[in-house]
Design an enzyme around this catalytic site. Structure first.
Site, mmCIF file in Angstrom:
data_model
loop_
_atom_site.group_PDB
_atom_site.id
_atom_site.type_symbol
_atom_site.label_atom_id
_atom_site.label_comp_id
_atom_site.label_asym_id
_atom_site.label_seq_id
_atom_site.Cartn_x
_atom_site.Cartn_y
_atom_site.Cartn_z
ATOM 1 N N LYS A 97 0.809 -1.224 0.000
ATOM 2 C CA LYS A 97 0.000 0.000 0.000
ATOM 3 C C LYS A 97 0.833 1.262 0.000
ATOM 4 C CE LYS A 97 -1.409 0.855 4.796
ATOM 5 N NZ LYS A 97 -2.545 1.365 5.566
ATOM 6 N N ASP A 98 2.123 1.142 0.324
ATOM 7 C CA ASP A 98 2.998 2.315 0.276
ATOM 8 C C ASP A 98 3.652 2.509 -1.090
ATOM 9 O OD1 ASP A 98 2.519 2.996 2.936
ATOM 10 O OD2 ASP A 98 4.101 1.666 3.664
ATOM 11 N N ARG A 157 -8.255 8.437 4.307
ATOM 12 C CA ARG A 157 -9.245 7.394 4.022
ATOM 13 C C ARG A 157 -9.981 6.977 5.307
ATOM 14 N NH1 ARG A 157 -8.754 2.172 4.998
ATOM 15 N NH2 ARG A 157 -6.575 2.452 5.605
ATOM 16 N N ARG A 158 -9.221 6.723 6.365
ATOM 17 C CA ARG A 158 -9.856 6.335 7.635
ATOM 18 C C ARG A 158 -10.667 7.502 8.188
ATOM 19 N NH1 ARG A 158 -4.177 3.425 9.220
ATOM 20 N NH2 ARG A 158 -4.682 1.408 8.298
ATOM 21 N N ARG A 195 1.721 10.389 13.862
ATOM 22 C CA ARG A 195 2.763 9.903 12.949
ATOM 23 C C ARG A 195 3.706 8.993 13.723
ATOM 24 N NH1 ARG A 195 4.708 12.296 8.641
ATOM 25 N NH2 ARG A 195 5.609 10.240 8.477
ATOM 26 N N ARG A 255 3.265 4.872 18.014
ATOM 27 C CA ARG A 255 1.848 5.248 18.069
ATOM 28 C C ARG A 255 1.155 4.597 19.261
ATOM 29 N NH1 ARG A 255 -0.512 5.856 11.982
ATOM 30 N NH2 ARG A 255 1.327 6.884 11.146
ATOM 31 N N CYS A 312 -1.266 7.795 -2.892
ATOM 32 C CA CYS A 312 -1.778 6.967 -1.796
ATOM 33 C C CYS A 312 -2.388 7.789 -0.689
ATOM 34 C CB CYS A 312 -0.698 6.041 -1.261
ATOM 35 S SG CYS A 312 0.763 6.889 -0.697
HETATM 36 C C1 DPM Z 1 -0.527 4.438 3.741
HETATM 37 C C2 DPM Z 1 -1.477 4.856 4.674
HETATM 38 C C3 DPM Z 1 -0.977 4.529 5.944
HETATM 39 C C4 DPM Z 1 0.289 3.885 5.737
HETATM 40 C C5 DPM Z 1 -2.777 5.536 4.329
HETATM 41 C C6 DPM Z 1 -4.011 4.658 4.500
HETATM 42 C C7 DPM Z 1 -1.641 4.766 7.247
HETATM 43 C C8 DPM Z 1 -1.342 6.107 7.832
HETATM 44 C C9 DPM Z 1 -1.978 6.312 9.171
HETATM 45 C C10 DPM Z 1 -0.581 4.558 2.287
HETATM 46 N N1 DPM Z 1 0.544 3.884 4.403
HETATM 47 O O1 DPM Z 1 -3.962 3.506 4.930
HETATM 48 O O2 DPM Z 1 -5.113 5.163 4.210
HETATM 49 O O3 DPM Z 1 -2.773 5.484 9.650
HETATM 50 O O4 DPM Z 1 -1.706 7.337 9.799
HETATM 51 C C11 DPM Z 1 1.371 1.778 6.649
HETATM 52 C C12 DPM Z 1 1.017 0.773 7.590
HETATM 53 C C13 DPM Z 1 1.282 -0.472 6.980
HETATM 54 C C14 DPM Z 1 1.830 -0.191 5.737
HETATM 55 C C15 DPM Z 1 0.492 0.994 8.953
HETATM 56 C C16 DPM Z 1 -1.016 1.053 9.080
HETATM 57 C C17 DPM Z 1 1.113 -1.873 7.544
HETATM 58 C C18 DPM Z 1 0.004 -2.670 6.882
HETATM 59 C C19 DPM Z 1 0.300 -3.180 5.489
HETATM 60 C C20 DPM Z 1 1.249 3.301 6.777
HETATM 61 N N2 DPM Z 1 1.895 1.170 5.563
HETATM 62 O O5 DPM Z 1 -1.763 1.296 8.119
HETATM 63 O O6 DPM Z 1 -1.490 0.849 10.221
HETATM 64 O O7 DPM Z 1 1.410 -3.646 5.209
HETATM 65 O O8 DPM Z 1 -0.621 -3.132 4.671
#
Ligand code: DPM
Length: 317
Positions: free
Chosen positions: A82-83, A133-134, A151, A157, A244
């Site tokens: 997702k990143d 999104r959330r 962050r 967190r 993203c």
């Molecule tokens: C991206 C988002 C977030 C990450 C945006 C989204 C969350 C940011 C936040 C694109 N990357 O999800 O809408 O909650 O402040 C990220 C996490 C993981 C990968 C952590 C998470 C782990 C889960 C995975 C941060 N990137 O979302 O809790 O590998 O899918």
């Protein structure tokens, strides 16, 4: 023939858990392959005092790793899919997609709320998230909650939550699980309330475009059902926007017939407008499904919602 595969990785705890898993799987499949890991910080790991959405840069967590492959100092990079932006730099490609864990978002609460659910948290409770999104989806369903940026990596967190800065956090269940923190999951959030991010829960392995030796080595990690779901999701995002940090969510599943069902949503930041639709079609052509759904949502006004968001993020930057 003995050879070496060089892996570039972020150095956060979660990134290292993921990269070590990839290394161990590759070592198991290729007994005589030497594997090295180069861990580094990315822009997204360094800028911690600015809301993710305001940085707005694509490839925040991936650029430094990509540079290593482009100068031939690494052969692959392991990312949370997702990143990884939907458009990759010239010369690189998404080499494979690993089997997805549960892609759902999870509610994690401060212990004083251990008897609550997302639906019963008191008015004014502070939800920690930096995900637009959330934010948009939860605001839509629970307008009485408050939202505050958070962050830093997952462990940081959780510390802030336990210290009382937030009443709860929304985090990906997959990340918590991989870190051995699955017991902190208080509730898995129903997709009827909040759709997950594109590619959430899967790993994407990036490599140099056309590097056939490396592509062959990493094919053992490819999980076809996950790849089909994620390619549909990525095509949807690419067709709508490409980045993203947008309030775009998805869900994919296979129908009994074997066809792929893709659900997607686009919301305004205040959650006031929320468009959601679904398409179904052959799983062999996942990208066509993603494009189809994006066009449908555009027809319902998704373009205007996104334009408004880009304008407001630009004016705050
Ligand atoms: C991206 C988002 C977030 C990450 C945006 C989204 C969350 C940011 C936040 C694109 N990357 O999800 O809408 O909650 O402040 C990220 C996490 C993981 C990968 C952590 C998470 C782990 C889960 C995975 C941060 N990137 O979302 O809790 O590998 O899918």
């Amino acid at each position: 023939m003995a050879s070496t595969l060089r892996i570039a990785s972020r150095r956060s705890q979660l990134a290292m858990v993921q990269t070590h898993w990839v290394r161990d799987e590759l070592a198991r499949a290729h007994a005589d392959l030497g594997i090295t890991i180069e861990a580094m910080a990315t822009q997204g790991d360094k800028i911690l005092d600015v809301a993710l959405a305001k940085i707005g840069d694509k490839g925040l967590f991936t650029k430094e790793l990509e540079a290593q492959m482009l100068v031939n100092r690494a052969d692959i990079a392991v990312h949370s899919l997702k990143d990884l932006p939907t458009n990759l730099p010239e010369g690189l490609m998404l080499g494979c997609i690993t089997e997805r864990e549960d892609p759902a978002d999870a509610l994690v609460v401060h212990q004083k709320h251990s008897d609550k659910t997302l639906a019963t948290l008191p008015a004014g409770s502070v939800v920690g998230t930096s995900s637009l999104r959330r934010l948009a989806q939860l605001r839509h369903h629970f307008p009485h909650l408050q939202f505050k940026d958070v962050r830093g990596n997952v462990i940081t967190r959780l510390q802030k939550l336990d210290d009382g800065e937030y009443d709860c956090l929304i985090l990906a269940a997959a990340g918590l699980g991989r870190l051995g923190l699955g017991d902190r999951i208080h509730e898995l959030i129903d997709p009827a309330i909040s759709l997950h991010a594109v590619g959430q829960g899967a790993l994407g392995i990036e490599c140099r475009d056309g590097d056939t030796a490396v592509l062959e080595q990493i094919q053992v990690l490819e999980h076809t059902p996950t790849a089909r779901r994620c390619l549909a999701e990525r095509a949807f995002l690419r067709e709508l926007e490409g980045g993203c940090q947008v309030p775009i969510g998805v869900n994919t599943r296979f129908a009994d017939s074997g066809e792929l069902i893709l659900t997607g949503m686009v919301a305004s930041l205040d959650g006031g407008r929320l468009l959601r639709d679904a398409v179904q079609g052959p799983q062999e052509d996942p990208e066509a499904l993603g494009i189809d759904l994006a066009q449908r949502l555009r027809g319902q006004g998704a373009g205007e919602i996104l334009e408004e968001i880009f304008a407001s993020v630009r004016s705050q930057a």
